[in-house]
Write a protein that holds these residues in place. Sequence first.
Motif, PDB file in Angstrom:
ATOM      1  N   PHE A  77      -2.414   6.386   1.886  1.00 49.23           N
ATOM      2  CA  PHE A  77      -1.797   5.556   2.940  1.00 49.23           C
ATOM      3  C   PHE A  77      -0.360   6.024   3.199  1.00 49.23           C
ATOM      4  O   PHE A  77       0.056   6.211   4.342  1.00 49.23           O
ATOM      5  N   GLU A  93       3.141  -0.515  12.108  1.00 51.47           N
ATOM      6  CA  GLU A  93       1.772  -0.579  11.609  1.00 51.47           C
ATOM      7  C   GLU A  93       1.305  -2.017  11.363  1.00 51.47           C
ATOM      8  O   GLU A  93       0.193  -2.255  10.900  1.00 51.47           O
ATOM      9  N   ASP A 147      -0.311   9.486   4.911  1.00 49.94           N
ATOM     10  CA  ASP A 147      -0.743   9.408   6.319  1.00 49.94           C
ATOM     11  C   ASP A 147       0.342   8.747   7.182  1.00 49.94           C
ATOM     12  O   ASP A 147       0.559   9.150   8.329  1.00 49.94           O
ATOM     13  N   LEU A 148       1.005   7.742   6.616  1.00 53.10           N
ATOM     14  CA  LEU A 148       2.094   7.073   7.337  1.00 53.10           C
ATOM     15  C   LEU A 148       3.214   8.076   7.641  1.00 53.10           C
ATOM     16  O   LEU A 148       3.734   8.153   8.753  1.00 53.10           O
ATOM     17  N   SER A 174      -1.445   3.052  -2.517  1.00 56.24           N
ATOM     18  CA  SER A 174      -2.313   4.127  -2.027  1.00 56.24           C
ATOM     19  C   SER A 174      -1.456   5.304  -1.559  1.00 56.24           C
ATOM     20  O   SER A 174      -0.763   5.225  -0.541  1.00 56.24           O
ATOM     21  N   ARG A 222       0.827  -1.223   0.000  1.00 53.91           N
ATOM     22  CA  ARG A 222       0.000   0.000   0.000  1.00 53.91           C
ATOM     23  C   ARG A 222       0.854   1.263   0.000  1.00 53.91           C
ATOM     24  O   ARG A 222       0.384   2.330  -0.351  1.00 53.91           O
TER      25      ARG A 222
END
Length: 416
Positions: free
Chosen positions: A102, A257, A105-106, A99, A95
């Motif tokens: 994703f 994560e 945000d990470l 994405s 991802r």
Amino acid sequence: MNVLILGSGGRECAISSRLARSPEIDRLYALPGNGGIKEYATCLPGSVTDIACVRKAVEDHSIDYCVVTPDDPLAIGMVDALPIPCFGPTRAAARIESSKAFAKDLMKKYSIPTARYKVFTSYKEALEHVGKGTLPTVIKADGLALGKGVVIANTIAEAEQALKEMMLDKKFGQSGCRVVIEEFLEGPEVSVLAFTDGKTIKPMISSMDHKRAYDGDKGPNTGGMGCIAPNPCYTKEIEKETMDNIIIPTIRALEEEGCPFSGCLYFGLMITKSGVKVIEYNSRFGDPETQTVLPLLESDLFGIMKACTSGNLDKTEIRWKEGSSCSVVLASSGYPGSYEKGKEITIPKDLDAEVFIAGAEKKDGRLITSSGRVINVSATGSTLEQAVEKAYKAADRIIFEGKTMRTDIGKKALEA
Ligand code: AMP
Ligand code: GLY
């Protein structure tokens, strides 16, 4: 061992050429492969995203290990679906490329430097946001878009058009339902590919892709028209900053994560006035970076891949050659727009460079163009100047109707 590699580009040709040298591999297969990969592997028919077909190939040919290099099979979970050890991340870890939301945000959660951004699923809200912000602005489709999902909008009208195409007209299908709008950054770009087993991460030699179609970085974006390594902008100081602030934090973040990443993690970086920032992650080897960097690898590639899969990368030594590397792409006239296929290619036997086939088929013993990017000509030298000269000398001697190439690969790096 029997090994299968998925893919059909210049990147897979370069990887196959190195796997073919490994003393541990008895039989090398490629699915679907191409006219150049055939030299190193037995090519099997099928599509890299057809999980049932790949599983059948694994069974039929008693495959022990699979190298998954393209983005789309990784995004759909090919590594999770195969019953054997694989080189490449799981669907959850992939991802980071499949994405962009994703990935962003990470980075935010783990304070990894990147462009400021916002994620939108509403066209109206995205458009309002653009109206309130500064220009240029960068609009990115959330999902995979064949490398075409990034638009740098210089005017509100351009931004509006990009958002409309992605979110309303669904130019990239589901990939554009969600978009990331981010701050425009400036500075030299660096690609760093890194081997990782999820805990240990060992970067390869840095490189510089040339994404635009024409000389002087003009024209439309392409899949990459050439590349050099190492990248002179990636100094020891920048390297340390990148390791401390980006590379190690990213691998820790993915572990934290619950989706540790094993395989090759690609860091697309920009060296800005306020430090090194992540432009993008890819969950795989870059193309044409791979065709440029692997010629400098001295150690056995397959040994490193297996260490990434088994979690033993910390115990594995990776040796690199001194010197530089340059890879020039020979494309079909018209690429990245429409172009003709089916042209016969003539390659002299005595080239002082390696030829990796990106888009050509073998028919009755003849090599025939089958794609936009046809060939990567890669050469190494003790200096970048030498590598560039050797690559171009060889590139000039390869002949096919409509052959085009950039004539300034490495120029910016030589000036830097
Ligand atoms: P990507 O597909 O994410 O690699 O983006 C393609 C190219 O767009 C990058 O190689 C950059 O040259 C450019 N780009 C992407 N994001 C930004 C940004 N935030 N600021 C400036 N240029 C960008
Ligand atoms: N060279 C850029 C990429 O592989 O995405």
